[in-house]
Structures are given as structure tokens and as C-alpha cells.
Design a protein around this motif. Structure first.
Motif, mmCIF file in Angstrom:
data_model
loop_
_atom_site.group_PDB
_atom_site.id
_atom_site.type_symbol
_atom_site.label_atom_id
_atom_site.label_comp_id
_atom_site.label_asym_id
_atom_site.label_seq_id
_atom_site.Cartn_x
_atom_site.Cartn_y
_atom_site.Cartn_z
ATOM 1 N N GLU A 129 -1.756 100.274 -0.263
ATOM 2 C CA GLU A 129 -2.049 98.888 0.088
ATOM 3 C C GLU A 129 -3.335 98.416 -0.581
ATOM 4 O OE1 GLU A 129 -0.665 95.646 1.581
ATOM 5 O OE2 GLU A 129 0.062 97.274 2.850
ATOM 6 N N SER A 130 -4.313 99.288 -0.659
ATOM 7 C CA SER A 130 -5.587 98.906 -1.283
ATOM 8 C C SER A 130 -5.438 98.648 -2.781
ATOM 9 C CB SER A 130 -6.632 100.002 -1.055
ATOM 10 O OG SER A 130 -6.310 101.175 -1.779
ATOM 11 N N GLN A 131 -4.395 99.223 -3.381
ATOM 12 C CA GLN A 131 -4.131 99.000 -4.796
ATOM 13 C C GLN A 131 -3.144 97.863 -5.044
ATOM 14 O OE1 GLN A 131 -5.740 100.600 -7.340
ATOM 15 N NE2 GLN A 131 -6.982 101.480 -5.686
ATOM 16 N N GLY A 132 -2.834 97.134 -3.992
ATOM 17 C CA GLY A 132 -1.952 95.978 -4.134
ATOM 18 C C GLY A 132 -0.475 96.278 -4.019
ATOM 19 N N VAL A 133 -0.113 97.489 -3.590
ATOM 20 C CA VAL A 133 1.299 97.843 -3.423
ATOM 21 C C VAL A 133 1.740 97.418 -2.022
ATOM 22 C CG1 VAL A 133 2.979 99.723 -3.332
ATOM 23 C CG2 VAL A 133 1.107 99.794 -4.991
ATOM 24 N N PRO A 134 2.741 96.551 -1.895
ATOM 25 C CA PRO A 134 3.200 96.117 -0.570
ATOM 26 C C PRO A 134 4.012 97.224 0.100
ATOM 27 C CG PRO A 134 4.538 95.110 -2.283
ATOM 28 C CD PRO A 134 3.469 95.883 -2.992
ATOM 29 N N VAL A 135 3.458 97.850 1.105
ATOM 30 C CA VAL A 135 4.067 99.048 1.690
ATOM 31 C C VAL A 135 5.418 98.743 2.324
ATOM 32 C CG1 VAL A 135 3.782 100.860 3.424
ATOM 33 C CG2 VAL A 135 1.823 100.124 2.046
ATOM 34 N N ALA A 136 5.466 97.735 3.173
ATOM 35 C CA ALA A 136 6.705 97.449 3.906
ATOM 36 C C ALA A 136 7.870 97.110 2.965
ATOM 37 C CB ALA A 136 6.479 96.333 4.917
ATOM 38 N N PRO A 137 7.707 96.205 1.989
ATOM 39 C CA PRO A 137 8.816 95.926 1.081
ATOM 40 C C PRO A 137 9.271 97.138 0.268
ATOM 41 C CG PRO A 137 7.211 94.157 0.982
ATOM 42 C CD PRO A 137 6.591 95.258 1.781
ATOM 43 N N VAL A 138 8.317 97.954 -0.176
ATOM 44 C CA VAL A 138 8.690 99.141 -0.960
ATOM 45 C C VAL A 138 9.464 100.119 -0.089
ATOM 46 C CG1 VAL A 138 7.803 101.158 -2.191
ATOM 47 C CG2 VAL A 138 6.808 98.912 -2.620
ATOM 48 N N ARG A 139 8.984 100.367 1.118
ATOM 49 C CA ARG A 139 9.700 101.271 2.016
ATOM 50 C C ARG A 139 11.080 100.723 2.360
ATOM 51 N NH1 ARG A 139 5.636 104.052 6.513
ATOM 52 N NH2 ARG A 139 4.771 105.613 5.067
ATOM 53 N N THR A 140 11.150 99.429 2.621
ATOM 54 C CA THR A 140 12.441 98.825 2.950
ATOM 55 C C THR A 140 13.409 98.949 1.783
ATOM 56 O OG1 THR A 140 11.424 97.253 4.489
ATOM 57 C CG2 THR A 140 13.595 96.686 3.613
ATOM 58 N N GLY A 141 12.940 98.661 0.580
ATOM 59 C CA GLY A 141 13.794 98.775 -0.595
ATOM 60 C C GLY A 141 14.286 100.193 -0.808
ATOM 61 N N ALA A 142 13.417 101.183 -0.593
ATOM 62 C CA ALA A 142 13.811 102.580 -0.765
ATOM 63 C C ALA A 142 14.865 102.981 0.261
ATOM 64 C CB ALA A 142 12.586 103.489 -0.649
ATOM 65 N N VAL A 143 14.693 102.533 1.501
ATOM 66 C CA VAL A 143 15.662 102.871 2.544
ATOM 67 C C VAL A 143 17.006 102.207 2.270
ATOM 68 C CG1 VAL A 143 16.206 102.628 5.001
ATOM 69 C CG2 VAL A 143 13.911 103.289 4.291
ATOM 70 N N VAL A 144 16.987 100.963 1.833
ATOM 71 C CA VAL A 144 18.237 100.255 1.531
ATOM 72 C C VAL A 144 18.955 100.924 0.352
ATOM 73 C CG1 VAL A 144 19.206 98.084 0.676
ATOM 74 C CG2 VAL A 144 17.488 98.058 2.500
ATOM 75 N N ALA A 145 18.224 101.235 -0.715
ATOM 76 C CA ALA A 145 18.830 101.886 -1.876
ATOM 77 C C ALA A 145 19.339 103.282 -1.524
ATOM 78 C CB ALA A 145 17.823 101.967 -3.019
ATOM 79 N N GLY A 146 18.539 104.038 -0.768
ATOM 80 C CA GLY A 146 18.975 105.366 -0.361
ATOM 81 C C GLY A 146 20.210 105.320 0.523
ATOM 82 N N SER A 147 20.279 104.348 1.412
ATOM 83 C CA SER A 147 21.440 104.207 2.287
ATOM 84 C C SER A 147 22.681 103.811 1.501
ATOM 85 C CB SER A 147 21.150 103.174 3.383
ATOM 86 O OG SER A 147 20.046 103.568 4.172
ATOM 87 N N ALA A 148 22.498 103.026 0.448
ATOM 88 C CA ALA A 148 23.634 102.679 -0.417
ATOM 89 C C ALA A 148 24.225 103.939 -1.048
ATOM 90 C CB ALA A 148 23.196 101.687 -1.486
ATOM 91 N N LEU A 149 23.358 104.856 -1.470
ATOM 92 C CA LEU A 149 23.840 106.120 -2.034
ATOM 93 C C LEU A 149 24.580 106.942 -0.983
ATOM 94 C CD1 LEU A 149 20.828 107.250 -4.272
ATOM 95 C CD2 LEU A 149 22.995 106.258 -4.993
ATOM 96 N N MET A 150 24.125 106.871 0.262
ATOM 97 C CA MET A 150 24.829 107.576 1.337
ATOM 98 C C MET A 150 26.232 107.003 1.525
ATOM 99 S SD MET A 150 21.727 107.704 4.101
ATOM 100 C CE MET A 150 20.060 108.136 3.580
ATOM 101 N N GLY A 151 26.350 105.677 1.447
ATOM 102 C CA GLY A 151 27.671 105.060 1.540
ATOM 103 C C GLY A 151 28.575 105.494 0.404
ATOM 104 N N VAL A 152 28.027 105.587 -0.810
ATOM 105 C CA VAL A 152 28.801 106.058 -1.958
ATOM 106 C C VAL A 152 29.247 107.503 -1.740
ATOM 107 C CG1 VAL A 152 28.695 106.578 -4.431
ATOM 108 C CG2 VAL A 152 27.694 104.460 -3.563
ATOM 109 N N ALA A 153 28.364 108.314 -1.152
ATOM 110 C CA ALA A 153 28.724 109.701 -0.860
ATOM 111 C C ALA A 153 29.956 109.759 0.037
ATOM 112 C CB ALA A 153 27.548 110.411 -0.189
ATOM 113 N N GLY A 154 29.995 108.897 1.045
ATOM 114 C CA GLY A 154 31.160 108.873 1.921
ATOM 115 C C GLY A 154 32.411 108.393 1.207
ATOM 116 N N SER A 155 32.271 107.396 0.341
ATOM 117 C CA SER A 155 33.441 106.863 -0.363
ATOM 118 C C SER A 155 34.073 107.896 -1.273
ATOM 119 C CB SER A 155 33.059 105.610 -1.159
ATOM 120 O OG SER A 155 32.249 105.940 -2.279
ATOM 121 N N PHE A 156 33.278 108.839 -1.784
ATOM 122 C CA PHE A 156 33.854 109.885 -2.639
ATOM 123 C C PHE A 156 34.916 110.684 -1.891
ATOM 124 C CE2 PHE A 156 34.034 114.262 -4.105
ATOM 125 C CZ PHE A 156 34.268 114.098 -5.455
ATOM 126 N N LEU A 157 34.701 110.899 -0.593
ATOM 127 C CA LEU A 157 35.641 111.700 0.180
ATOM 128 C C LEU A 157 37.008 111.043 0.258
ATOM 129 C CD1 LEU A 157 33.264 112.776 3.087
ATOM 130 C CD2 LEU A 157 33.938 114.112 1.088
#
Length: 308
Positions: free
Chosen positions: A181-209
Motif C-alpha cells: 500500500e505504501s508503494q501505491g499498490v491497491p491491496v483490495a483490488p489486487v487481492r480481489t482480482g487474484a481470487v476471481v482469476a484463481g476461482s475461474a481456473l477452479m471452474g475450468v478444472a471442474g469442466s474438464f471432468l
């Protein structure tokens, strides 16, 4: 010993290893991305179920196979956004929210199946991904396009995490959000984006089955793979390359136990022992590696701006 060598010497065995490993690779990379940003995601088991159902239903309703994969990714991203809103936005318990996501996603998927097919005893089928047929590469030729995509995703994610400003931001908010945060990185948006992207990969993992490994959706088909992915992230020390290695290791043991059961004939060894084999050996590997694992320092720690 000869029997074991015969099993290991067949291309079909190694094709099975890649097939079993593929959903684990997608799921493990999804969990890894979330945890690199400091958010534990125990919703993976339910998101994989939701991705498996949504992707299969979309294809059954007429979308192309890759369209079904995209639908599964969107469904996973939606659950990821909910998880991020609870854990990042409201700073609630990441353990409890993740388990709640698993229960919610699983229940909604099973309910959706019952509503969509109220009088069907046998699940309807779809035409799954066809083998790649690459000619001189027998193992990959017998695999499908999502498997190749999973293998390519590993170096791609590693490059993003370690060679781009975005990856640096993700790792910073997972290690020291105050410094980020002190370096200007917005913590909440970055964490939210990572969780959303990671969850999308989890959905793809299920679709493979449902779109590649099988051609239908049935209850309990995920069968604990999500929890295996959570363990594999620890085994991998939160590194994509080692995550691939861990997924292949588990898949190797799983494929081996299936072949040993088939070759057992009238053996007195209970089949449950074969079923336990991949989990026992994976637990052993996890114990040996996890003690030296360097986890993200801010993992499971909610961040509120301005707090120290």
C-alpha cells in the motif's frame, strides 16, 4: 516387478497420468494464485462441482465445448467474487467463507441438476473433447486440448508472477500488504482480482471432468480433488512449476493403483489398499516437503487500510 515395468512402459498409462493430473493442475494453480495474494480459498471443491455442472449443461444446451469451458470459468469467477467480497471486503474468516462457498456451490449444482432433469435416472451425455492426434507424440496425441492448455498455463502463470509488474503486485499483497500500500499498490483490488482469476481456473478444472475426462455430470464426481489441490499448493511451496510436479506425482500414483487393481486378478490384497496408495504417498511427500515450505507471510491475514 515385470508386471510393474509393463504398466510403466505403455503410452496408455502416461496418457492416463496426464488426464488425471489436468484438473489438479488447473485447480492447484487457481488456489496458488489466491494464496499468493494472501487469501486462503477452501471453496475450490464446490467451485469445481459448479464448473463441472455449468460447463456440461451449457454444452448440452448447444454451446461449443470451449463455450462450455468459458461458462465454467465465469461461474467460478462469480463464486470467487463472492468469496473476495466476504474475505477481502468484509475481512471475514477465510476458512469459514471458503467452506461456505463449497457448500453453496455444491448444493446449487445438485439442485440445478435435479430441476433441469427431474425424471432422468441416467445423466444425459455430450460429445467430449477429442484426442489431439499430434502424430509423433503418442502420449500427447491421446490427450485432449484442455490438457495441453493446462501444461502451457504453468509457465505462463510463472512468467506473470515472476516477470511482470502485475505478478509482483500479487506477491507483494500476499507478503506485506502494508508495504504494498505504501508503494501505491491497491491491496483490495489486487487481492480481489487474484481470487476471481484463481476461482475461474477452479471452474475450468471442474469442466474438464465433464467435457474431457467424462461426457456427463454425476454426483460426487469431483470426489475430493479440490482438497487435494489445496494440499498440492503446500507441496509446491506456492510455485507453479512444483505445482505441476505435485499434480503429476499424485496422478502417477492414482493411475498406478488403477492399473494394479486391474492386474491383480485373484490377489488377496484388498482393493481399498490400492485406493489408499496415492493419498498415502502424497501425504508422505507433503510431510517431507511442507516443513521447509516458505508460505506467503500475509496468508489468511485480513487487511484493513490504515491498520498496523
Amino acid at each position: 516387478m515385470t508386471e510393474l515395468l509393463d504398466i510403466l512402459g505403455t503410452a496408455a498409462f502416461w496418457t492416463a497420468v496426464l488426464r488425471i493430473a489436468t484438473p489438479l493442475v488447473f485447480g492447484t494453480l487457481g488456489v496458488l494464485l489466491c494464496e499468493r495474494a494472501g487469501v486462503l480459498h477452501l471453496g475450490i471443491e464446490g467451485i469445481m462441482v459448479a464448473g463441472a455442472f455449468a460447463g456440461w449443461l451449457a454444452v448440452y444446451q448447444g454451446l461449443p465445448l470451449w463455450g462450455g469451458v468459458a461458462v465454467a470459468a465465469l461461474v467460478g469467477a462469480a463464486f470467487g467474487l463472492l468469496h473476495a467480497a466476504l474475505t477481502v471486503g468484509l475481512a471475514l474468516s477465510q476458512h469459514v467463507c471458503g467452506l461456505g462457498i463449497t457448500l453453496l456451490a455444491t448444493s446449487l449444482s445438485y439442485y440445478g441438476y435435479r430441476v433441469s432433469f427431474p425424471k432422468v435416472n441416467t445423466p444425459p451425455t455430450v460429445m467430449p473433447f477429442a484426442p489431439l492426434d499430434l502424430g509423433g507424440l503418442p502420449v500427447l496425441s491421446a490427450s485432449t486440448a484442455p490438457t495441453l492448455a493446462a501444461l502451457l498455463l504453468v509457465p505462463a502463470l510463472a512468467w506473470v508472477l515472476y516477470r511482470t509488474p502485475l505478478g509482483l503486485a500479487v506477491r507483494m499483497v500476499g507478503e506485506n500488504p502494508q508495504a504494498a500500500e505504501s508503494q501505491g499498490v491497491p491491496v483490495a483490488p489486487v487481492r480481489t482480482g487474484a481470487v476471481v482469476a484463481g476461482s475461474a481456473l477452479m471452474g475450468v478444472a471442474g469442466s474438464f471432468l465433464t467435457l474431457s475426462a467424462f461426457n456427463a455430470f454425476f454426483f460426487n464426481m469431483v470426489n475430493g480433488r479440490g482438497w487435494v489441490c489445496v494440499a498440492l499448493v503446500v507441496f509446491a511451496s506456492w510455485r507453479p512449476g512444483k505445482a505441476l510436479l505435485g499434480a503429476l506425482l499424485f496422478a502417477f500414483f492414482d493411475a498406478l493403483q488403477l492399473r494394479l487393481q486391474q492386474a491383480g486378478g485373484e490377489t488377496v490384497v484388498p482393493y481399498q489398499l490400492y485406493l489408499m496408495l496415492p493419498y498415502l504417498l502424497s501425504i508422505l511427500a507433503l510431510v517431507l516437503v511442507a516443513r521447509k515450505a516458505a508460505y506467503p507471510q500475509a496468508l489468511m491475514r485480513p487487511y484493513r487500510r490504515g491498520e498496523r
